[in-house]
Design a protein around this motif. Sequence first.
Motif, PDB file in Angstrom:
ATOM      1  N   PRO A   1     -47.451 -31.468   7.505  1.00 59.10           N
ATOM      2  CA  PRO A   1     -48.784 -30.878   7.672  1.00 59.10           C
ATOM      3  C   PRO A   1     -48.949 -29.556   6.929  1.00 59.10           C
ATOM      4  O   PRO A   1     -48.121 -28.656   7.044  1.00 59.10           O
ATOM      5  N   PHE A   2     -50.024 -29.466   6.173  1.00 60.27           N
ATOM      6  CA  PHE A   2     -50.432 -28.242   5.493  1.00 60.27           C
ATOM      7  C   PHE A   2     -51.694 -27.717   6.167  1.00 60.27           C
ATOM      8  O   PHE A   2     -52.575 -28.496   6.540  1.00 60.27           O
ATOM      9  N   GLU A   3     -51.784 -26.389   6.274  1.00 58.70           N
ATOM     10  CA  GLU A   3     -52.975 -25.764   6.847  1.00 58.70           C
ATOM     11  C   GLU A   3     -54.141 -25.823   5.868  1.00 58.70           C
ATOM     12  O   GLU A   3     -53.965 -25.890   4.651  1.00 58.70           O
ATOM     13  N   THR A   4     -55.350 -25.764   6.411  1.00 62.78           N
ATOM     14  CA  THR A   4     -56.566 -25.804   5.605  1.00 62.78           C
ATOM     15  C   THR A   4     -57.256 -24.444   5.636  1.00 62.78           C
ATOM     16  O   THR A   4     -56.771 -23.501   6.252  1.00 62.78           O
ATOM     17  N   GLY A   5     -58.398 -24.350   4.951  1.00 60.14           N
ATOM     18  CA  GLY A   5     -59.212 -23.142   5.035  1.00 60.14           C
ATOM     19  C   GLY A   5     -59.003 -22.144   3.913  1.00 60.14           C
ATOM     20  O   GLY A   5     -59.206 -20.943   4.116  1.00 60.14           O
ATOM     21  N   GLY A   6     -58.639 -22.614   2.725  1.00 61.31           N
ATOM     22  CA  GLY A   6     -58.450 -21.719   1.589  1.00 61.31           C
ATOM     23  C   GLY A   6     -57.053 -21.135   1.545  1.00 61.31           C
ATOM     24  O   GLY A   6     -56.306 -21.199   2.529  1.00 61.31           O
ATOM     25  N   GLY A   7     -56.695 -20.584   0.390  1.00 61.92           N
ATOM     26  CA  GLY A   7     -55.354 -20.031   0.229  1.00 61.92           C
ATOM     27  C   GLY A   7     -54.284 -21.072   0.512  1.00 61.92           C
ATOM     28  O   GLY A   7     -53.296 -20.792   1.195  1.00 61.92           O
ATOM     29  N   TYR A   8     -54.480 -22.262  -0.027  1.00 58.35           N
ATOM     30  CA  TYR A   8     -53.635 -23.406   0.335  1.00 58.35           C
ATOM     31  C   TYR A   8     -52.178 -23.226  -0.079  1.00 58.35           C
ATOM     32  O   TYR A   8     -51.289 -23.781   0.569  1.00 58.35           O
ATOM     33  N   LEU A   9     -51.930 -22.457  -1.100  1.00 57.73           N
ATOM     34  CA  LEU A   9     -50.554 -22.177  -1.499  1.00 57.73           C
ATOM     35  C   LEU A   9     -49.934 -21.146  -0.551  1.00 57.73           C
ATOM     36  O   LEU A   9     -48.876 -21.387   0.044  1.00 57.73           O
ATOM     37  N   GLN A  10     -50.597 -20.020  -0.392  1.00 60.13           N
ATOM     38  CA  GLN A  10     -50.061 -18.919   0.410  1.00 60.13           C
ATOM     39  C   GLN A  10     -49.867 -19.313   1.875  1.00 60.13           C
ATOM     40  O   GLN A  10     -48.878 -18.933   2.496  1.00 60.13           O
ATOM     41  N   LYS A  11     -50.805 -20.070   2.422  1.00 61.55           N
ATOM     42  CA  LYS A  11     -50.758 -20.437   3.836  1.00 61.55           C
ATOM     43  C   LYS A  11     -49.632 -21.416   4.160  1.00 61.55           C
ATOM     44  O   LYS A  11     -49.239 -21.538   5.326  1.00 61.55           O
ATOM     45  N   ASN A  12     -49.167 -22.130   3.160  1.00 58.05           N
ATOM     46  CA  ASN A  12     -48.278 -23.259   3.428  1.00 58.05           C
ATOM     47  C   ASN A  12     -46.883 -23.122   2.834  1.00 58.05           C
ATOM     48  O   ASN A  12     -46.152 -24.108   2.730  1.00 58.05           O
ATOM     49  N   LEU A  13     -46.503 -21.908   2.480  1.00 60.00           N
ATOM     50  CA  LEU A  13     -45.180 -21.705   1.889  1.00 60.00           C
ATOM     51  C   LEU A  13     -44.052 -22.144   2.831  1.00 60.00           C
ATOM     52  O   LEU A  13     -43.001 -22.614   2.379  1.00 60.00           O
ATOM     53  N   SER A  14     -44.282 -22.046   4.139  1.00 61.76           N
ATOM     54  CA  SER A  14     -43.239 -22.441   5.085  1.00 61.76           C
ATOM     55  C   SER A  14     -43.007 -23.949   5.111  1.00 61.76           C
ATOM     56  O   SER A  14     -41.988 -24.415   5.642  1.00 61.76           O
ATOM     57  N   SER A  15     -43.938 -24.720   4.533  1.00 70.06           N
ATOM     58  CA  SER A  15     -43.794 -26.179   4.511  1.00 70.06           C
ATOM     59  C   SER A  15     -43.077 -26.681   3.264  1.00 70.06           C
ATOM     60  O   SER A  15     -42.682 -27.850   3.206  1.00 70.06           O
TER      61      SER A  15
ATOM     62  N   ASP B   1     -57.357 -30.056  -2.491  1.00 74.61           N
ATOM     63  CA  ASP B   1     -57.034 -28.679  -2.113  1.00 74.61           C
ATOM     64  C   ASP B   1     -55.544 -28.501  -1.816  1.00 74.61           C
ATOM     65  O   ASP B   1     -54.820 -27.850  -2.572  1.00 74.61           O
ATOM     66  N   ARG B   2     -55.078 -29.087  -0.729  1.00 71.02           N
ATOM     67  CA  ARG B   2     -53.649 -29.012  -0.418  1.00 71.02           C
ATOM     68  C   ARG B   2     -52.829 -29.757  -1.471  1.00 71.02           C
ATOM     69  O   ARG B   2     -51.787 -29.270  -1.928  1.00 71.02           O
ATOM     70  N   THR B   3     -53.328 -30.919  -1.866  1.00 70.84           N
ATOM     71  CA  THR B   3     -52.672 -31.682  -2.930  1.00 70.84           C
ATOM     72  C   THR B   3     -52.671 -30.883  -4.231  1.00 70.84           C
ATOM     73  O   THR B   3     -51.693 -30.896  -4.982  1.00 70.84           O
ATOM     74  N   GLY B   4     -53.770 -30.169  -4.487  1.00 68.17           N
ATOM     75  CA  GLY B   4     -53.868 -29.354  -5.697  1.00 68.17           C
ATOM     76  C   GLY B   4     -52.887 -28.204  -5.704  1.00 68.17           C
ATOM     77  O   GLY B   4     -52.340 -27.851  -6.750  1.00 68.17           O
ATOM     78  N   ALA B   5     -52.653 -27.600  -4.537  1.00 67.47           N
ATOM     79  CA  ALA B   5     -51.689 -26.498  -4.449  1.00 67.47           C
ATOM     80  C   ALA B   5     -50.277 -26.998  -4.737  1.00 67.47           C
ATOM     81  O   ALA B   5     -49.500 -26.349  -5.455  1.00 67.47           O
ATOM     82  N   VAL B   6     -49.941 -28.170  -4.191  1.00 67.10           N
ATOM     83  CA  VAL B   6     -48.621 -28.746  -4.463  1.00 67.10           C
ATOM     84  C   VAL B   6     -48.495 -29.101  -5.941  1.00 67.10           C
ATOM     85  O   VAL B   6     -47.466 -28.832  -6.575  1.00 67.10           O
ATOM     86  N   SER B   7     -49.539 -29.670  -6.521  1.00 67.85           N
ATOM     87  CA  SER B   7     -49.509 -30.024  -7.946  1.00 67.85           C
ATOM     88  C   SER B   7     -49.322 -28.787  -8.814  1.00 67.85           C
ATOM     89  O   SER B   7     -48.593 -28.822  -9.809  1.00 67.85           O
ATOM     90  N   PHE B   8     -49.988 -27.695  -8.431  1.00 74.32           N
ATOM     91  CA  PHE B   8     -49.830 -26.433  -9.171  1.00 74.32           C
ATOM     92  C   PHE B   8     -48.362 -26.018  -9.191  1.00 74.32           C
ATOM     93  O   PHE B   8     -47.826 -25.639 -10.248  1.00 74.32           O
ATOM     94  N   VAL B   9     -47.701 -26.076  -8.053  1.00 75.23           N
ATOM     95  CA  VAL B   9     -46.295 -25.683  -7.960  1.00 75.23           C
ATOM     96  C   VAL B   9     -45.418 -26.613  -8.786  1.00 75.23           C
ATOM     97  O   VAL B   9     -44.575 -26.164  -9.583  1.00 75.23           O
ATOM     98  N   LEU B  10     -45.612 -27.911  -8.643  1.00 73.05           N
ATOM     99  CA  LEU B  10     -44.754 -28.876  -9.319  1.00 73.05           C
ATOM    100  C   LEU B  10     -44.926 -28.814 -10.845  1.00 73.05           C
ATOM    101  O   LEU B  10     -43.944 -28.806 -11.591  1.00 73.05           O
ATOM    102  N   LEU B  11     -46.174 -28.758 -11.298  1.00 74.57           N
ATOM    103  CA  LEU B  11     -46.410 -28.717 -12.741  1.00 74.57           C
ATOM    104  C   LEU B  11     -45.957 -27.389 -13.343  1.00 74.57           C
ATOM    105  O   LEU B  11     -45.506 -27.351 -14.496  1.00 74.57           O
ATOM    106  N   SER B  12     -46.061 -26.312 -12.570  1.00 77.52           N
ATOM    107  CA  SER B  12     -45.561 -25.020 -13.056  1.00 77.52           C
ATOM    108  C   SER B  12     -44.050 -25.068 -13.232  1.00 77.52           C
ATOM    109  O   SER B  12     -43.512 -24.569 -14.230  1.00 77.52           O
TER     110      SER B  12
END
Length: 351
Positions: free
Chosen positions: A219-233, A258-269
């Motif tokens: 589970p990832f949190e919602t509500g913006g800041g999808y990368l910062q909010k979910n670092l613990s996951s 959104d959440r998928t986009g944050a993960v994609s940002f990390v993986l592609l980076s």
Amino acid sequence: MLSHIKRLSVIVLILCLLVSCSTNKEIEIYNPHTIDQAKALEDWKLTTLIAKGDQEKSRPVPYVIDGVSSGDKLVLVSGSGEEREIEVKGESVEIYNLLLGTSYSWRVLDNSGKIIKEGTFLVSSEPPRNIYVDGITNVRDLGGWKRDNGEVVRQRLVYRSARLNENESDEVLLSDEGRKTLLSLGIKSEIDLRKTVDNENGGITASPIGEDVNYYSIPFETGGGYLQKNLSSFPSLFSILGNAENYPLLFHCSIGTDRTGAVSFVLLSLLGVTEDDLYRDYLFSNFGYIEGIRRKSAIDDYLMYIERYQGETRKDKVYSMLIENGVEKKDIDSFIFIMTDNDYLTRRENK
């Protein structure tokens, strides 16, 4: 305009196919992107003017073979020798989800086995490799993007999409045909980023794709800041990504943006994909039915956030961010190896 590197890659692929052919026939280039998709990819800043997220426009254009009859058999062979048989059920055949930058040959056989039509074509190398899966939207391969060292992220290993079942319900959105498509892609694992505390994921404990597919709920949190909010996951996420037995895999949230986009940002980076292509990948979700527009500000925010971490490159900074938030180094390195090792798929399939 397309970059010189992208233009050159297409030219090289064409030349390679020409050399391999024994005839002087003109080679057909097949581009799986629609006209609007191609315009947005050429200049990603135009994406939100072209696609509004209010219709399903994320699917690729099929490669079509006409002049066939029901009962014929189509044999499709990739440049690497992989063969696929398709039963003809009408006067034409539509072929989806081909590999980018890959040559194909095909032949149509009648009931007696006689070849009645044949041809060759080359798939454009321009990413993303958007995928048609009946019943769901916003599906694409994470592979195909150019890396900073000139290589290409491996295709057929990691896919991103929107949800497979309805939110707050176990009603499956994936059709039987869509399920067959995902199984044909070899999906072994589904990673669901939707929340469980409010039953967003519908309370499911198994993948709608099939009983043989691993289902992982992170589970990832919602509500913006999808990368910062979910670092613990991310430690849990990378424990899955770091295990070669879980591939090919599919990850998604609700609309796959959104959440998928944050993960994609990390993986592609981590894989060294260019900043422009991070925007292209993120904004392409506007072609899916996501019920609203997503703008560049999310990627702007992530790029700004990672500046607080050590490293000379974006890859280094994201790597440091993950380590500082509990991700195992071996899992990160394993993920990068799987997605960049040119012989990985061959060795896995020959086991």
